[in-house]
Design a protein around this motif. Structure first.
Motif, PDB file in Angstrom:
ATOM      1  N   GLU A   1      30.336 -25.055 -20.482  1.00  0.00           N
ATOM      2  CA  GLU A   1      31.340 -23.991 -20.606  1.00  0.00           C
ATOM      3  C   GLU A   1      31.445 -23.164 -19.324  1.00  0.00           C
ATOM      4  OE1 GLU A   1      33.427 -23.807 -22.872  1.00  0.00           O
ATOM      5  OE2 GLU A   1      32.565 -24.989 -24.491  1.00  0.00           O
ATOM      6  N   LEU A   2      30.339 -22.966 -18.634  1.00  0.00           N
ATOM      7  CA  LEU A   2      30.381 -22.237 -17.362  1.00  0.00           C
ATOM      8  C   LEU A   2      31.192 -23.010 -16.329  1.00  0.00           C
ATOM      9  CD1 LEU A   2      26.711 -20.885 -17.108  1.00  0.00           C
ATOM     10  CD2 LEU A   2      28.782 -19.497 -17.306  1.00  0.00           C
ATOM     11  N   ARG A   3      30.980 -24.318 -16.264  1.00  0.00           N
ATOM     12  CA  ARG A   3      31.755 -25.134 -15.325  1.00  0.00           C
ATOM     13  C   ARG A   3      33.242 -25.097 -15.685  1.00  0.00           C
ATOM     14  NH1 ARG A   3      27.332 -28.893 -16.323  1.00  0.00           N
ATOM     15  NH2 ARG A   3      25.845 -28.760 -14.581  1.00  0.00           N
ATOM     16  N   ALA A   4      33.530 -25.186 -16.989  1.00  0.00           N
ATOM     17  CA  ALA A   4      34.923 -25.161 -17.438  1.00  0.00           C
ATOM     18  C   ALA A   4      35.593 -23.830 -17.110  1.00  0.00           C
ATOM     19  CB  ALA A   4      34.989 -25.428 -18.945  1.00  0.00           C
ATOM     20  N   ALA A   5      34.794 -22.755 -17.057  1.00  0.00           N
ATOM     21  CA  ALA A   5      35.330 -21.424 -16.752  1.00  0.00           C
ATOM     22  C   ALA A   5      35.423 -21.173 -15.250  1.00  0.00           C
ATOM     23  CB  ALA A   5      34.453 -20.354 -17.394  1.00  0.00           C
ATOM     24  N   GLY A   6      35.090 -22.181 -14.434  1.00  0.00           N
ATOM     25  CA  GLY A   6      35.253 -22.070 -12.991  1.00  0.00           C
ATOM     26  C   GLY A   6      34.012 -21.654 -12.230  1.00  0.00           C
ATOM     27  N   MET A   7      32.864 -21.594 -12.898  1.00  0.00           N
ATOM     28  CA  MET A   7      31.633 -21.211 -12.208  1.00  0.00           C
ATOM     29  C   MET A   7      31.142 -22.342 -11.308  1.00  0.00           C
ATOM     30  SD  MET A   7      30.735 -18.068 -13.109  1.00  0.00           S
ATOM     31  CE  MET A   7      28.950 -17.905 -13.039  1.00  0.00           C
ATOM     32  N   ALA A   8      30.516 -21.961 -10.211  1.00  0.00           N
ATOM     33  CA  ALA A   8      29.992 -22.929  -9.245  1.00  0.00           C
ATOM     34  C   ALA A   8      28.457 -22.972  -9.318  1.00  0.00           C
ATOM     35  CB  ALA A   8      30.432 -22.549  -7.837  1.00  0.00           C
ATOM     36  N   ASP A   9      27.892 -24.012  -8.728  1.00  0.00           N
ATOM     37  CA  ASP A   9      26.428 -24.164  -8.622  1.00  0.00           C
ATOM     38  C   ASP A   9      25.739 -24.006  -9.977  1.00  0.00           C
ATOM     39  OD1 ASP A   9      26.793 -24.381  -5.841  1.00  0.00           O
ATOM     40  OD2 ASP A   9      26.634 -22.207  -5.597  1.00  0.00           O
ATOM     41  N   VAL A  10      26.338 -24.579 -11.008  1.00  0.00           N
ATOM     42  CA  VAL A  10      25.755 -24.471 -12.352  1.00  0.00           C
ATOM     43  C   VAL A  10      24.588 -25.438 -12.465  1.00  0.00           C
ATOM     44  CG1 VAL A  10      26.163 -24.728 -14.828  1.00  0.00           C
ATOM     45  CG2 VAL A  10      27.952 -23.748 -13.353  1.00  0.00           C
ATOM     46  N   GLU A  11      23.439 -24.913 -12.896  1.00  0.00           N
ATOM     47  CA  GLU A  11      22.232 -25.723 -13.043  1.00  0.00           C
ATOM     48  C   GLU A  11      21.571 -25.434 -14.383  1.00  0.00           C
ATOM     49  OE1 GLU A  11      19.705 -24.688  -9.806  1.00  0.00           O
ATOM     50  OE2 GLU A  11      20.914 -25.719  -8.290  1.00  0.00           O
ATOM     51  N   ARG A  12      20.940 -26.453 -14.923  1.00  0.00           N
ATOM     52  CA  ARG A  12      20.174 -26.339 -16.173  1.00  0.00           C
ATOM     53  C   ARG A  12      18.747 -26.796 -15.878  1.00  0.00           C
ATOM     54  NH1 ARG A  12      19.947 -30.441 -20.476  1.00  0.00           N
ATOM     55  NH2 ARG A  12      19.256 -29.489 -22.449  1.00  0.00           N
ATOM     56  N   SER A  13      17.791 -25.919 -16.109  1.00  0.00           N
ATOM     57  CA  SER A  13      16.399 -26.190 -15.739  1.00  0.00           C
ATOM     58  C   SER A  13      15.724 -27.149 -16.716  1.00  0.00           C
ATOM     59  CB  SER A  13      15.604 -24.886 -15.700  1.00  0.00           C
ATOM     60  OG  SER A  13      15.290 -24.454 -17.022  1.00  0.00           O
ATOM     61  N   GLY A  14      14.535 -27.566 -16.345  1.00  0.00           N
ATOM     62  CA  GLY A  14      13.672 -28.258 -17.291  1.00  0.00           C
ATOM     63  C   GLY A  14      13.107 -27.262 -18.297  1.00  0.00           C
ATOM     64  N   LEU A  15      12.271 -27.754 -19.189  1.00  0.00           N
ATOM     65  CA  LEU A  15      11.707 -26.898 -20.224  1.00  0.00           C
ATOM     66  C   LEU A  15      10.738 -25.881 -19.632  1.00  0.00           C
ATOM     67  CD1 LEU A  15      11.032 -29.516 -23.059  1.00  0.00           C
ATOM     68  CD2 LEU A  15      12.745 -27.689 -23.076  1.00  0.00           C
ATOM     69  N   VAL A  16      10.834 -24.658 -20.114  1.00  0.00           N
ATOM     70  CA  VAL A  16       9.927 -23.573 -19.731  1.00  0.00           C
ATOM     71  C   VAL A  16       9.009 -23.326 -20.923  1.00  0.00           C
ATOM     72  CG1 VAL A  16       9.759 -21.152 -19.052  1.00  0.00           C
ATOM     73  CG2 VAL A  16      11.672 -22.552 -18.222  1.00  0.00           C
ATOM     74  N   PHE A  17       7.713 -23.547 -20.748  1.00  0.00           N
ATOM     75  CA  PHE A  17       6.779 -23.516 -21.869  1.00  0.00           C
ATOM     76  C   PHE A  17       6.116 -22.163 -22.099  1.00  0.00           C
ATOM     77  CE2 PHE A  17       7.189 -28.005 -20.854  1.00  0.00           C
ATOM     78  CZ  PHE A  17       7.320 -28.563 -22.121  1.00  0.00           C
ATOM     79  N   TRP A  18       6.460 -21.161 -21.304  1.00  0.00           N
ATOM     80  CA  TRP A  18       5.904 -19.832 -21.563  1.00  0.00           C
ATOM     81  C   TRP A  18       6.411 -19.273 -22.884  1.00  0.00           C
ATOM     82  CZ3 TRP A  18       1.738 -17.966 -19.731  1.00  0.00           C
ATOM     83  CH2 TRP A  18       1.337 -18.244 -18.419  1.00  0.00           C
ATOM     84  N   ILE A  19       7.583 -19.737 -23.307  1.00  0.00           N
ATOM     85  CA  ILE A  19       8.165 -19.278 -24.564  1.00  0.00           C
ATOM     86  C   ILE A  19       8.073 -20.410 -25.580  1.00  0.00           C
ATOM     87  CG2 ILE A  19      10.330 -18.572 -25.684  1.00  0.00           C
ATOM     88  CD1 ILE A  19      11.078 -17.107 -23.154  1.00  0.00           C
ATOM     89  N   PHE A  20       7.789 -20.054 -26.838  1.00  0.00           N
ATOM     90  CA  PHE A  20       7.721 -21.047 -27.904  1.00  0.00           C
ATOM     91  C   PHE A  20       8.726 -20.713 -28.994  1.00  0.00           C
ATOM     92  CE2 PHE A  20       6.198 -22.959 -31.811  1.00  0.00           C
ATOM     93  CZ  PHE A  20       5.932 -24.260 -31.388  1.00  0.00           C
ATOM     94  N   PRO A  21       9.572 -21.665 -29.402  1.00  0.00           N
ATOM     95  CA  PRO A  21       9.741 -22.994 -28.815  1.00  0.00           C
ATOM     96  C   PRO A  21      10.194 -22.898 -27.345  1.00  0.00           C
ATOM     97  CG  PRO A  21      10.844 -22.837 -30.951  1.00  0.00           C
ATOM     98  CD  PRO A  21      10.467 -21.450 -30.562  1.00  0.00           C
ATOM     99  N   PRO A  22       9.906 -23.947 -26.554  1.00  0.00           N
ATOM    100  CA  PRO A  22      10.251 -23.917 -25.130  1.00  0.00           C
ATOM    101  C   PRO A  22      11.743 -23.707 -24.901  1.00  0.00           C
ATOM    102  CG  PRO A  22       8.753 -25.731 -25.595  1.00  0.00           C
ATOM    103  CD  PRO A  22       9.182 -25.185 -26.919  1.00  0.00           C
ATOM    104  N   VAL A  23      12.071 -23.108 -23.767  1.00  0.00           N
ATOM    105  CA  VAL A  23      13.462 -22.779 -23.436  1.00  0.00           C
ATOM    106  C   VAL A  23      13.871 -23.492 -22.149  1.00  0.00           C
ATOM    107  CG1 VAL A  23      13.305 -20.512 -24.529  1.00  0.00           C
ATOM    108  CG2 VAL A  23      12.805 -20.734 -22.082  1.00  0.00           C
ATOM    109  N   ARG A  24      15.176 -23.470 -21.891  1.00  0.00           N
ATOM    110  CA  ARG A  24      15.718 -23.882 -20.597  1.00  0.00           C
ATOM    111  C   ARG A  24      16.529 -22.721 -20.034  1.00  0.00           C
ATOM    112  NH1 ARG A  24      15.492 -29.628 -19.957  1.00  0.00           N
ATOM    113  NH2 ARG A  24      15.093 -30.698 -21.944  1.00  0.00           N
TER     114      ARG A  24
END
Length: 264
Positions: free
Chosen positions: A234-257
């Motif tokens: 949705e960010l890309r569709a709205a015209g945002m640039a340099d959109v990235e999605r990280s790997g799993l972050v395990f400091w939070i449970f359940p893990p987040v991205r």
């Protein structure tokens, strides 16, 4: 002797007074327990299964009941441990994840930052600490279901305890229709808040509002337990640039991205 007694009592009173007047300074900000109902269910249900399983195993009067005991023991252990992992996540892990997310924004200290679904101020106050001459703004509907004791007064109390009350403000509002003008914020952050909109169209509206109120050149960083691929799309569709999605972050449970993007 009387003078000595008087001096002793005076020093004792002074010590008590110092303790009372510094008590507020010793208080720590409380950012709440995430998903309190689910944590309660995991702990209670897990304990019941554990206790029942152990009782049946120890009893050993019937082979079938012993088998049932082992069958319910391990799910009970999993539920119970998940409850405690969620408590650790709320009290320790999400603070670590917050600091990493905010550090990666490389704020100069002059920005105006919006925390969407700010809750008790986890990202909001973390950002305010980095804004010597800026402002941190929070927006929330103050749902009690998603975060224990979620209210604006608790958020501002945390800001006061953390010493950033003058750099923080909070607003009541829906992220699908934000009460802000276009291009107001230098950076926008969110922590496990957008997924609380349960339909995709609503989440699309929220992403659209985030892009609308973000300044040109501004950054977005959102961490969440689900729908992160959708946020990136949705960010890309709205015209945002340099959109990235990280790997799993395990400091939070359940893990987040973490999903990041920049407005051209």
């Amino acid at each position: 002797m009387g003078a000595v007694d008087g001096t002793f009592k005076g020093e004792g009173f002074a010590a008590v007074w110092r303790e009372l007047t510094t008590m507020e300074e010793k208080r720590k900000a409380n950012y709440g327990l995430d998903a309190p109902g689910l944590v309660r269910f995991f702990l209670i249900f897990g304990f019941v299964l554990l206790a029942s399983g152990i009782a049946l195993i120890i009893w050993r009067k019937n082979g079938l009941l012993v088998a049932v005991g082992f069958t319910i023991f391990f799910p009970g252990l999993i539920f119970f441990l998940e409850g405690w992992l969620m408590i650790f996540s709320s009290k320790v892990g999400k603070l670590r994840a917050r600091d990493r997310l905010l550090d990666d924004l490389h704020l100069s200290g002059n920005e105006t930052v919006l925390d969407v679904g700010c809750g008790r101020g986890l990202l909001l106050i973390g950002a305010a600490k980095r804004l010597a001459n800026g402002k941190a703004v929070g927006l929330d509907l103050w749902s009690q279901h998603d975060l224990a004791d979620n209210r604006s007064t608790a958020t501002m109390e945390n800001a006061r305890i953390e010493g950033v009350e003058q750099r923080v403000e909070v607003h009541n509002g829906d992220m699908r229709k934000m009460p802000f003008g276009d291009g107001v914020f230098d950076a926008i952050v969110a922590s496990n808040s957008i997924h609380n909109i349960y339909n995709r169209e609503g989440r699309r509206q929220a992403i659209g509002e985030i892009v609308r109120v973000l300044k040109s050149g501004g950054q977005v960083a959102s961490l969440d337990i689900r729908h992160t691929a959708e946020y990136a799309e949705e960010l890309r569709a709205a015209g945002m640039a340099d959109v990235e999605r990280s790997g799993l972050v395990f400091w939070i449970f359940p893990p987040v991205r973490v999903v990041r993007g920049k407005k051209p």
